[in-house]
Design an enzyme around this catalytic site. Structure first.
Site, short mmCIF file in Angstrom:
data_model
loop_
_atom_site.label_atom_id
_atom_site.label_comp_id
_atom_site.label_asym_id
_atom_site.label_seq_id
_atom_site.Cartn_x
_atom_site.Cartn_y
_atom_site.Cartn_z
CE LYS A 1 24.46 -40.37 -0.58
NZ LYS A 1 25.03 -41.68 -0.86
CE LYS B 1 32.44 -28.11 -4.40
NZ LYS B 1 31.64 -29.10 -5.03
CE LYS C 1 26.41 -34.23 -11.00
NZ LYS C 1 27.63 -34.28 -10.17
P1 ADP Z 1 29.21 -31.65 -8.36
O1 ADP Z 1 29.38 -30.60 -7.29
O2 ADP Z 1 29.37 -31.09 -9.72
O3 ADP Z 1 27.94 -32.46 -8.19
P2 ADP Z 1 30.42 -34.00 -7.29
O4 ADP Z 1 29.91 -33.70 -5.93
O5 ADP Z 1 29.79 -35.10 -8.08
O6 ADP Z 1 30.40 -32.65 -8.15
O7 ADP Z 1 31.98 -34.24 -7.15
C1 ADP Z 1 32.67 -35.33 -7.67
C2 ADP Z 1 34.13 -35.17 -7.30
O8 ADP Z 1 34.69 -33.99 -7.89
C3 ADP Z 1 34.36 -35.00 -5.79
O9 ADP Z 1 35.51 -35.75 -5.43
C4 ADP Z 1 34.60 -33.52 -5.60
O10 ADP Z 1 35.47 -33.26 -4.51
C5 ADP Z 1 35.24 -33.11 -6.91
N1 ADP Z 1 34.84 -31.73 -7.22
C6 ADP Z 1 33.62 -31.33 -7.65
N2 ADP Z 1 33.57 -29.99 -7.85
C7 ADP Z 1 34.80 -29.52 -7.51
C8 ADP Z 1 35.37 -28.20 -7.50
N3 ADP Z 1 34.69 -27.13 -7.87
N4 ADP Z 1 36.65 -28.08 -7.10
C9 ADP Z 1 37.37 -29.18 -6.72
N5 ADP Z 1 36.89 -30.44 -6.72
C10 ADP Z 1 35.62 -30.62 -7.11
#
Ligand code: ADP
Ligand code: TRP
Length: 319
Positions: free
Chosen positions: A110, A189, A192
């Site tokens: 972080k 992947k 957001k």
């Molecule tokens: P982002 O990448 O959009 O910021 P986060 O890191 O906040 O998403 O992820 C929140 C949850 O959603 C985590 O448990 C993560 O493993 C799951 N997740 C996020 N993106 C994916 C994806 N493309 N495929 C599978 N799981 C995902």
């Protein structure tokens, strides 16, 4: 089995979050005694401003309830509504060697990402340990990045128990089964941060527009299409059973339809899967009092468990 999940609320959710995290989490309530809270004290460590933190917290509550989190089965609350956890956090701090925190990967990651290196960020794992230990949690489902935090929780609890007797239950992590990485509209992947996400609760037209933007090959209409490696297919497959997948593969092979048709089909699959959730969401958004009541009821339930544990802890340490 008592299972605890903590949600970091961070804004709009997408299909990757839904299949990768929310759906499997909500399913746990069918077999376990599930406790789920929105970790807003934790989110404070990276929060921009008060309004955003408040909004993300309540949005997460509405989204989880809409997607099927059942407040009768699951104890669901906002972390800061059970402030006992902060007292435990302080007490546990005494059992947390500096070296343990200095080894935390998540803190280093972080800080490397530019989040200011505050004491709150540094001691984040102690607060997480308090969340877990305060409720006699047996299992904690986490992503791989959080395993270390559960291990630290065990270390802290063991130190405490060695000194004051068997007060805390030692939790175990469950690593959620590897959900294949869900691709975004560009095939990377879905995230957001990559501007390639399909948000969960879009209106129908923008949803179709978003689906239309999915990258596909340029095979001309009339020729058979390859489903393997096609991002539209891979997304659609998430919503289909084996028979549905076979049927879609046959449609790809037949050469009668082009990518435009499959993008429409994908939109329909998404729209249908989330139909019930969308209705519930509209309901909750126009009955916010109910959402607040649900969270208050959850906080009360969590507090009852927390207060009993805290009475034991205070007594054990001499407070
Ligand atoms: P982002 O990448 O959009 O910021 P986060 O890191 O906040 O998403 O992820 C929140 C949850 O959603 C985590 O448990 C993560 O493993 C799951 N997740 C996020 N993106 C994916 C994806 N493309 N495929 C599978 N799981 C995902
Ligand atoms: N640290 C977790 C995350 O970033 C959220 C969290 C806080 C948590 N307290 C918890 C998860 C207790 C499980 C149990 O995702």
């Amino acid at each position: 089995m008592r299972v605890l999940t903590g949600i970091q609320a961070s804004g709009k959710l997408h299909i990757g979050n839904y299949f990768g995290a929310m759906k499997p989490m909500i399913e746990l309530q069918e077999e376990h005694e599930l406790f789920t809270f929105i970790a807003n004290y934790h989110s404070l460590t990276s929060s921009k401003d008060a309004q955003t933190l408040k909004q993300y917290t309540i949005d997460a509550a509405v989204d989880y309830l809409s997607l099927g989190l059942d407040p009768q089965k699951t104890t669901f609350w906002v972390q800061s509504d059970v402030p006992e956890v902060l007292e435990l956090y302080w007490i546990l701090s005494k059992f947390t060697p500096m070296g343990l925190l200095e080894r935390a990967h998540s803190y280093k990651d972080k800080v490397a990402k530019g989040i200011p290196a505050s004491h709150a960020l540094f001691s984040y794992p102690v607060l997480m340990a308090a969340d877990i230990l305060m409720l006699d949690t047996q299992k904690v489902p986490v992503g791989k990045d959080q395993i270390q935090h559960v291990e630290m929780t065990r270390d802290i609890a063991t130190k405490f128990n060695n000194e004051y007797g068997a007060i805390f239950t030692l939790p175990e992590h469950i690593v959620q089964e590897e959900v294949a990485t869900i691709p975004g509209i560009d095939g990377q992947k879905m995230s957001k941060s990559y501007n390639n996400a399909i948000d969960l609760f879009m209106a129908e037209k923008p949803l179709q527009k978003r689906c239309n933007k999915i990258l596909s090959s340029s095979t001309p209409l009339g020729e058979p299409l390859e489903h393997a490696g096609c991002h539209i297919y891979n997304l659609a497959a998430l919503f289909l059973d084996e028979a549905g997948k076979a049927e879609l593969q046959a449609r790809y092979k037949s050469g009668k339809e082009g990518y435009g048709h499959f993008k429409k089909y994908l939109k329909e699959l998404i729209w249908e899967e989330l139909g019930e959730a969308r209705e519930k969401r509209e309901y909750y958004l126009s009955h916010m009092d109910e959402v607040h009541d649900i969270l208050a009821m959850g906080a009360k339930r969590a507090q009852t468990v927390a207060q009993a544990k805290m009475a034991q802890v205070r007594d054990a340490v001499g407070l």
